[in-house]
Each structure stands twice: as C-alpha cells, then as structure tokens.
Write a protein that holds these residues in place. Structure first.
Motif, PDB file in Angstrom:
ATOM      1  N   LEU A  78       0.829  -1.207   0.000  1.00  0.00           N
ATOM      2  CA  LEU A  78       0.000   0.000   0.000  1.00  0.00           C
ATOM      3  C   LEU A  78       0.864   1.258   0.000  1.00  0.00           C
ATOM      4  CD1 LEU A  78      -2.872  -0.930   2.487  1.00  0.00           C
ATOM      5  CD2 LEU A  78      -2.906  -0.986  -0.014  1.00  0.00           C
ATOM      6  N   TYR A 107      -4.487   3.956   0.840  1.00  0.00           N
ATOM      7  CA  TYR A 107      -5.085   3.082   1.848  1.00  0.00           C
ATOM      8  C   TYR A 107      -6.598   2.991   1.661  1.00  0.00           C
ATOM      9  CZ  TYR A 107      -0.939   2.120   4.658  1.00  0.00           C
ATOM     10  OH  TYR A 107       0.278   1.644   5.085  1.00  0.00           O
ATOM     11  N   ALA A 114      -6.499  -1.596   4.710  1.00  0.00           N
ATOM     12  CA  ALA A 114      -6.073  -0.449   5.512  1.00  0.00           C
ATOM     13  C   ALA A 114      -6.366  -0.667   6.983  1.00  0.00           C
ATOM     14  CB  ALA A 114      -6.767   0.812   5.016  1.00  0.00           C
ATOM     15  N   ALA A 118      -2.859  -0.416   8.906  1.00  0.00           N
ATOM     16  CA  ALA A 118      -2.471   0.980   9.147  1.00  0.00           C
ATOM     17  C   ALA A 118      -1.665   1.154  10.432  1.00  0.00           C
ATOM     18  CB  ALA A 118      -3.706   1.877   9.173  1.00  0.00           C
ATOM     19  N   LEU A 160      -1.948   7.976   8.792  1.00  0.00           N
ATOM     20  CA  LEU A 160      -2.374   6.588   8.925  1.00  0.00           C
ATOM     21  C   LEU A 160      -3.582   6.450   9.851  1.00  0.00           C
ATOM     22  CD1 LEU A 160       1.100   4.817   9.050  1.00  0.00           C
ATOM     23  CD2 LEU A 160      -0.504   4.924   7.136  1.00  0.00           C
TER      24      LEU A 160
END
Length: 247
Positions: A78, A107, A114, A118, A160
C-alpha cells in the motif's frame, strides 16, 4: 559432508500453478489484496489464498513466514502504491501535502487492507523509502533534526490514523454505513435549540461536512503549525494561509 545451503530464491516455486501462473511474492500480495477487498479480513486465510492461486497452501510458506509476515507485505505494498509516480511539487509544504493525500488515498482504495495494516510498522523497502522521503523534505526545508522528527511523527501518524478511521467506515456493510451517514440529518439536524443550542446553530454545517473526511483539513492545520515552527527556527514572521500573522 556439509549439507548444501539452498538459497531463498531457489526454494521458491518455478512451475506454474493449476491456474497457469508462476508464484511470486508480488502475485501473492496482489491476490491477498483482492481477497480482502472482496471478502474482508475473515475471508483471507492461507487455505483460501492457496485456492485462489491454484497452489497448495503450504507453498505460500516459501514466500512468507506466516500470515503476519504477509500482513506486513500488504502494508508495504500500500505504501509503495502511494509513492509510485510521485514527483516533487517544488516546495516542502506542497510536497508534504501531496505525500499525505497520496498515502491516505492509497489506503482508502483498499479499506479492508487499511484497517488490517495501518497500525503496523513493516520495516520493508517501500515504507523505508517513504520515511526517507518525508524526512528528506523536512530536513531540506531547514527544520532542525528534533523538529523534523517531531513533525514526521505527527505527519505519518495522523495520515495513517485518518486512513484507518476512514477505511473502517468504508469497510462497513452498505446498510450500516448509510445508516451512520443519515444520523446527522435525521438526528442532529432536528435537535431543538433550547436544549442543544450549539448543535442547532451549526446543524446545516454539520450535515454538510461530517460525512466527509476531515483529513485534508487536519493535514493543512498540521502544515500551518509546521510552517510557524520553521519560521520561529529561522527567526522570521510568517503569515498563515488564512492571513493571521505569527511572530
């Protein structure tokens, strides 16, 4: 006689699978991303992944030590997609804003992945390259190293965190996500001013904004703060994007 050591690349499958493809780490990661998108986290197992690839599930362990190792590879993929094709826009603030939006978008293109990745630190090539780029932008702009690291941490954690939050909403079943979105209009917009004066006064704005991601706005706030920090380090005065002058 000592046993000959077989290299990692030699242990990997060279013959095509039943689906007519030759296994590779990249193919496995891409297939795992597709399965997460179609079936969610519960649908991604070694057995199902092997079936999707037309390979014995045990063959996947030639490429990954286990499912957690695969998760880290997905996280790195990603980040690699976020950085792919990236070009400098010519100034540190514009570069950081572009990087943040790229990571967030990459993401959100795979919300199930995700949510899964993340919070992870992969230590893999794409992640390292992204971190090197972000720190390079900050240090080249003139931020002292302690400030560069502080802003880097806030920048990547914020990016994130919003990616995980927004992806979690996208990963909901359609009925649940639609019901959540309707709450602002169906509940908040109808609260009376005598009991909830602040919500009632801002209800039209809440309805208009709250179903959209706050990430771009939060990113700009972080960049405003970073810009003021850089000006202070240089002993300068900075005028923010909204015209407020800071010493």
């Amino acid at each position: 006689m000592a046993k000959q050591v077989v290299t990692e690349s030699a242990r990997r499958r060279r013959r095509p699978t039943k689906n007519g493809v030759v296994l590779s780490e990249q193919l496995i990661v891409e297939t795992a991303l597709r399965m997460l998108k179609e079936h969610g986290r519960e649908g991604l197992t070694v057995r199902r992944l092997g079936t999707a690839l037309g390979a014995d599930p045990s063959s996947l362990y030639r490429y990954f030590r286990g499912t957690d190792d695969l998760t880290l590879a997905i996280a790195d993929e990603l980040m690699g997609r976020a950085m792919r094709g990236r070009r400098s826009v010519g100034d540190w603030r514009g570069d950081l804003r572009d990087l943040g939006l790229r990571i967030h978008s990459a993401y959100l293109a795979h919300p199930q992945a995700a949510v899964l990745t993340a919070s992870r630190v992969s230590g893999r090539a794409n992640e390292i390259a992204a971190d090197e780029t972000i720190l390079g932008v900050l240090r080249s702009a003139g931020f002292p190293d302690p400030e560069a690291v502080r802003i880097y941490q806030a920048f990547i954690d914020q990016t994130l965190a919003f990616a995980a939050l927004d992806a979690a909403s996208l990963a909901l079943p359609d009925t649940a996500r639609t019901a959540d979105e309707r709450v602002w209009q169906a509940t908040y917009a109808r609260l009376p001013a005598d009991t909830h004066p602040n919500i009632a006064a801002t209800a039209p704005l809440l309805v208009d904004r709250m179903n959209e991601s706050a990430y771009p706005h939060a990113l700009d706030m972080l960049l405003d703060s970073a810009e003021a920090t850089l000006a202070t380090a240089r002993g300068e005065t900075v005028t923010s994007r909204k015209g407020v002058t800071a010493p």
